[in-house]
Motif scaffolding. Structure first.
Motif, PDB file in Angstrom:
ATOM      1  N   ARG A  76      35.107  48.815  57.734  1.00  0.00           N
ATOM      2  CA  ARG A  76      36.103  48.235  56.826  1.00  0.00           C
ATOM      3  C   ARG A  76      36.056  46.702  56.924  1.00  0.00           C
ATOM      4  O   ARG A  76      36.336  46.005  55.962  1.00  0.00           O
ATOM      5  CB  ARG A  76      37.459  48.802  57.241  1.00  0.00           C
ATOM      6  N   HIS A  79      32.899  45.412  54.984  1.00  0.00           N
ATOM      7  CA  HIS A  79      33.229  45.588  53.562  1.00  0.00           C
ATOM      8  C   HIS A  79      34.121  44.439  53.098  1.00  0.00           C
ATOM      9  O   HIS A  79      33.874  43.819  52.061  1.00  0.00           O
ATOM     10  CB  HIS A  79      33.926  46.931  53.352  1.00  0.00           C
ATOM     11  N   HIS A 108      42.946  42.666  51.344  1.00  0.00           N
ATOM     12  CA  HIS A 108      43.116  43.766  50.391  1.00  0.00           C
ATOM     13  C   HIS A 108      43.068  45.144  51.049  1.00  0.00           C
ATOM     14  O   HIS A 108      43.646  46.087  50.537  1.00  0.00           O
ATOM     15  CB  HIS A 108      42.095  43.666  49.236  1.00  0.00           C
ATOM     16  N   ASP A 109      42.395  45.274  52.198  1.00  0.00           N
ATOM     17  CA  ASP A 109      42.309  46.585  52.847  1.00  0.00           C
ATOM     18  C   ASP A 109      43.056  46.641  54.178  1.00  0.00           C
ATOM     19  O   ASP A 109      42.827  47.561  54.971  1.00  0.00           O
ATOM     20  CB  ASP A 109      40.826  46.958  53.068  1.00  0.00           C
ATOM     21  N   ASP A 193      35.700  44.156  44.864  1.00  0.00           N
ATOM     22  CA  ASP A 193      35.812  45.370  45.680  1.00  0.00           C
ATOM     23  C   ASP A 193      34.889  46.453  45.103  1.00  0.00           C
ATOM     24  O   ASP A 193      34.095  47.071  45.820  1.00  0.00           O
ATOM     25  CB  ASP A 193      37.284  45.824  45.657  1.00  0.00           C
TER      26      ASP A 193
HETATM   27 MG    MG Z   1      38.249  47.659  49.486  1.00  0.00          MG
END
Ligand code: MG
Length: 389
Positions: A76, A79, A108-109, A193
């Protein structure tokens, strides 16, 4: 002479497009703070995000493969870094505020639970009678509530514009005059994304051997990109050729978005960032690229994310989460003090869900072993998964 915040704000006003979100006209923070001498507001937000615990945890959370399955697969965290690179490119090319796009991308994550979308669906199911669970709503919750960094308030006290970019319903809930979209900076992150995961999931899928180039040749976007990229280099060895096709694909997707968005912005001619918020999305793929990208994504969903080689480990990870949830809801004193104190305010289900969503892949297995047991350890599970790839 150092450049002070005031100088930087003037530079933004001179250099950014009129529809960009300037930091000097932010709607501000929930808890008013003094301005920084040297840093702009969105720079401060980016730094707060990078220095948060939830950001560091991204390194140990699944993108597609259980964390630790292989050292070359995305996590994650990687990414998130890739999304932020792409978002900065889009923002700079379109005259947008790069600091804001970067801050939204890096956050965002933050609300992604362990085990990626599988973990998200599992928590959502467990929470279905208690408000549900979605990772983007949780990203907002992490930065508004769950990070504990300041003496007199919870959260990171980020600016309205970063919060707006994390979760669309935030706009409807907290404002305002017919806003239907977030800033262009937030829209740029959304596309970044999508571009990042299309490209890196293809890369990881090919690297793992769960998908092969033969299957991909049925997909128009892959086939045309490959033919064009490798035409001047017909004799490249497989790995180098594959990488070259993937980087060409990434470049083509980014350029398509920049070209298409520029044309839409020119036609609609928004004069301010709030003009943008009152109109439908302006940063999108061209219709033709959207169609081809969708075909590729549909392929990834059916052939990669749900590949049978991942099933056993995915099932075990779900078992860990479900069993821990059930145990902790019945025995909330087992939660860490930070989350136990939230039971009174949010109820035992939400407090448990927050706690589990914050854990990394590894922490879930460790907590399961500590309180319940009877399932293989994370180390054994990683080895088992690696052997199937
Ligand atoms: Mg994402």
């Amino acid at each position: 002479m150092p450049r002070r915040r005031f100088d930087l704000e003037r530079s933004e006003a001179r250099h950014l497009a009129p529809y960009a979100q300037n930091s000097s006209v932010t709607r501000g923070r929930a808890h008013p703070e003094d301005q920084h001498r040297f840093r702009l507001d969105f720079q401060r937000d980016r730094d707060r995000i990078v220095h948060s615990r939830s950001f560091r945890r991204l390194e140990y959370k699944t993108q597609v493969f259980l964390n630790g399955t292989g050292d070359h697969y995305r996590t994650r965290m990687t990414h998130t870094i890739e999304v932020s690179c792409i978002a900065r490119t889009l923002a700079r090319s379109l005259g947008l505020n790069e600091d804001l796009a970067e801050a939204i991308a890096l956050a965002h994550d933050l609300g992604h639970p362990p085990f990626g979308h599988l973990g998200e669906d599992t928590l959502h199911k467990l929470m279905v009678d208690h408000g549900g669970f979605r990772h983007n709503a949780q990203s907002l919750r992490v930065v508004e509530e769950l990070e504990l960094k300041y003496p007199i308030f919870n959260g990171l006290n980020l600016t309205w514009e970063v919060l707006e970019g994390l979760h669309k319903p935030y706009i409807a809930n907290k404002l305002v005059d017919g806003f239907i979209q977030p800033s262009l900076e937030a829209q740029a992150v959304d596309l970044s994304d999508q571009i990042a995961y299309i490209c890196h999931d293809l890369d990881d899928g090919l690297e793992s051997g769960l998908i092969d180039e033969q299957e991909l040749s049925n997909l128009e976007l892959w086939r045309t990109t490959r033919e064009a990229a490798l035409a001047p280099y017909p004799h490249l060895e497989a790995e180098r050729g594959r990488y070259f096709v993937l980087r060409t694909l990434l470049g083509n997707l980014v350029e398509d978005v920049i070209d298409h968005a520029s044309a839409v912005i020119k036609e609609r001619n928004p004069q301010t960032s709030d003009d943008v918020r009152r109109q439908s999305a302006m940063i999108t793929f061209s219709p033709d690229m959207a169609r081809r990208a969708k075909e590729l994504l549909t392929f990834l969903y059916s052939r990669f994310y749900h590949h049978p080689a991942l099933t056993k480990v995915r099932r075990r990870s779900v078992d860990c989460l479900e069993q821990l949830f059930e145990l902790l809801v019945g025995h909330p004193h087992l939660l860490t003090p930070q989350f136990f104190t939230r039971v009174k305010k949010d109820g035992v289900h939400r407090a448990t869900c927050d706690y589990l969503a914050c854990l990394t892949d590894r922490q879930v297995y460790i907590q399961h072993q500590k309180f319940i047991g009877g399932l293989p350890s994370i180390e054994a599970t990683r080895l088992e998964q690696s052997a199937l790839l």
